[in-house]
Design an enzyme around this catalytic site. Structure first.
Site, PDB file in Angstrom:
ATOM      1  N   GLY A  71       0.802  -1.209   0.000  1.00  0.00           N
ATOM      2  CA  GLY A  71       0.000   0.000   0.000  1.00  0.00           C
ATOM      3  C   GLY A  71       0.842   1.270   0.000  1.00  0.00           C
ATOM      4  N   THR A  72       1.899   1.277   0.774  1.00  0.00           N
ATOM      5  CA  THR A  72       2.730   2.484   0.865  1.00  0.00           C
ATOM      6  C   THR A  72       3.305   2.834  -0.498  1.00  0.00           C
ATOM      7  OG1 THR A  72       3.260   1.961   3.155  1.00  0.00           O
ATOM      8  CG2 THR A  72       4.742   3.496   2.017  1.00  0.00           C
ATOM      9  N   ASN A 151      -8.133   4.509   8.280  1.00  0.00           N
ATOM     10  CA  ASN A 151      -7.553   3.366   8.969  1.00  0.00           C
ATOM     11  C   ASN A 151      -7.562   3.489  10.486  1.00  0.00           C
ATOM     12  OD1 ASN A 151      -5.614   5.376   7.840  1.00  0.00           O
ATOM     13  ND2 ASN A 151      -4.243   4.429   9.334  1.00  0.00           N
ATOM     14  N   SER A 199      -3.637  -3.284  -0.675  1.00  0.00           N
ATOM     15  CA  SER A 199      -2.518  -3.983  -0.034  1.00  0.00           C
ATOM     16  C   SER A 199      -3.004  -5.334   0.470  1.00  0.00           C
ATOM     17  CB  SER A 199      -1.999  -3.147   1.133  1.00  0.00           C
ATOM     18  OG  SER A 199      -0.994  -3.846   1.812  1.00  0.00           O
ATOM     19  N   HIS A 201      -1.962  -7.659   2.563  1.00  0.00           N
ATOM     20  CA  HIS A 201      -1.911  -8.158   3.945  1.00  0.00           C
ATOM     21  C   HIS A 201      -3.041  -7.623   4.821  1.00  0.00           C
ATOM     22  CE1 HIS A 201      -0.108  -4.740   6.374  1.00  0.00           C
ATOM     23  NE2 HIS A 201       0.209  -4.320   5.172  1.00  0.00           N
ATOM     24  N   THR A 237      11.978  -7.989 -10.994  1.00  0.00           N
ATOM     25  CA  THR A 237      11.425  -9.324 -11.245  1.00  0.00           C
ATOM     26  C   THR A 237      10.116  -9.526 -10.489  1.00  0.00           C
ATOM     27  OG1 THR A 237      13.635 -10.169 -11.583  1.00  0.00           O
ATOM     28  CG2 THR A 237      11.934 -11.809 -11.066  1.00  0.00           C
ATOM     29  N   CYS A 325       2.242   2.699  12.629  1.00  0.00           N
ATOM     30  CA  CYS A 325       3.528   3.380  12.659  1.00  0.00           C
ATOM     31  C   CYS A 325       3.557   4.484  13.703  1.00  0.00           C
ATOM     32  CB  CYS A 325       3.855   3.957  11.289  1.00  0.00           C
ATOM     33  SG  CYS A 325       2.527   4.933  10.642  1.00  0.00           S
TER      34      CYS A 325
END
Ligand code: PLP
Length: 385
Positions: A71-72, A151, A199, A201, A237, A325
């Site tokens: 996401g970041t 969030n 994202s 996760h 990759t 964070c």
């Protein structure tokens, strides 16, 4: 000790079905998706299927989906890539005041490059104020960034109304759907957005993989130079197991969306009712707004949010101060501040975020533990005010 995980907005466990879908791509089908031989072609096939699958879940074309490291990265790319590529048209962008740090930090970077950034204010429930947003739009505005759902407090944003306001003026709309993707219906055409981030996760997929939707025709700068991957826009990759996992997780949440949302809302509401009844001074944040079904954020007037979190953890309950964070930092949340809370109240904020694995018993037990802890802290004079 029985532990109760109520921090699904920070991250979720990888679902068994997702892990199974990913496993063959680590050591069986391990070719480089860019290689022309059989090994590479098999990997490329899986990556193409994953892109098609993600696109189908979003109502997008496969050519509009770019895989990222999460996401970041998708948020940074959306903002910087679109703002820089459209700089000839204007150097003014608008972002909501309650965006994730991944968006706000990218906006700061753009400011350092000479872009002008306006921050759209929110009301006391954390909802972007439409008329004040409209007042910020200028002829040289090229991009507006508003998340689908916050969030920290869970407030859903008026993305449809914002879309109707900005897109007819030729302004691009970027929507961070990182928190919404696992629980709300998602369609890049309803409401219509130009860019959208995800994202894995956050909804049962692996960490370190996400996607950015970019509507065809949108001028966009490259993110990573050096390879032809992602149509030359993001070299490197392809992480085949990760993109397979992202697609598998997204397919599952799309299939189960209505039932997951109902399950989470029931847990959230039962938990909130018990906490409000049992903890004097507790207030449900954004109580008047439509919120994500899995998030219950409270302020606990007079108590210290971090002290509550430590005690909850000791008792086996994992919750959060809001943005993962910002945990451990002394700065009160920018979201709560934008909603008009004073620092003392903002510092008492705690977010509980439920996931599909949580049960009614867990919600009840967590509420009882919280009630006991809050009473003990208050008796000890845990006030910081
Ligand atoms: N945007 C929002 C709204 C989020 O909640 C998060 C994660 O906390 C991110 C972006 C960043 O996502 P990632 O952890 O994949 O970098």
């Amino acid at each position: 000790m029985e532990r109760i995980y109520l921090d699904h907005a920070a991250t979720t466990p990888v679902r068994g079905e997702v892990l199974q879908a990913m496993l063959p791509y680590f050591s069986e089908i391990y070719g480089n998706a860019n290689s022309l031989h059989w090994f590479g072609r098999r990997a490329a096939c899986a990556a193409d299927d994953a892109r098609d699958g993600v696109a189908a879940c979003l109502g997008a074309k496969s050519s509009e989906v770019y895989f990222t490291s999460g996401g970041t990265e998708a948020d940074n790319w959306a903002l910087c890539g679109a703002a820089r590529a459209n700089a000839a048209k204007g150097r003014h962008i608008v972002v909501s005041a309650i965006e994730h740090a991944a968006v706000l930090a990218a906006a700061k970077q753009l400011e350092a490059e000479g872009f002008e950034v306006a921050y759209a204010p929110v009301d006391a429930d954390g909802r972007v104020d439409l008329s004040r947003l409209e007042a910020l739009l200028r002829p040289d505005t090229t991009l507006v960034a508003v998340m689908a759902a916050n969030n920290e407090v869970g407030t859903l944003q008026p993305v449809s109304e914002i879309s109707a306001l900005v897109r007819p003026r030729g302004i691009l709309l970027f929507c961070d759907a990182v928190q919404a993707a696992g629980v709300l219906p998602l369609d890049v055409n309803a409401p219509a957005v130009d860019l959208l981030s995800l994202s894995a996760h956050k909804f049962g997929g692996p960490k370190g993989v996400g996607a950015l939707y970019v509507r065809s025709g949108v001028k966009m700068g490259k993110l990573v130079a050096g390879g032809h991957q992602e149509r030359g826009m993001r070299g490197g990759t392809t992480n085949v197991p990760a993109v397979v996992g992202l697609c598998a997780a997204l397919r599952l949440v799309r299939e189960e969306q209505a039932q997951t949302a109902a399950h989470l809302a029931a847990l959230r509401d039962a938990f909130a009712a018990r906490v409000l009844q049992g903890v004097p001074g507790a207030a449900l944040t954004a109580a008047g707004a439509e919120r994500l079904p899995g998030i219950a954020h409270f302020t606990f007037g007079g108590l210290d949010g971090e002290a509550l979190l430590y005690s909850l953890d000791l008792a086996g309950v994992a919750a959060s101060a809001g943005a993962a964070c910002s945990s451990g930092s002394l700065e009160p949340s920018h979201v709560l501040r934008a909603m008009g809370m004073c620092d003392a109240v903002a510092r008492s904020g705690v977010r509980f975020s439920f996931g599909r694995e949580n049960t009614a018993e867990e919600a009840e037990r967590a509420a009882e533990l919280l009630i006991g802890i809050a009473a003990r802290l208050r008796a000890r004079g845990g006030d910081h005010a």
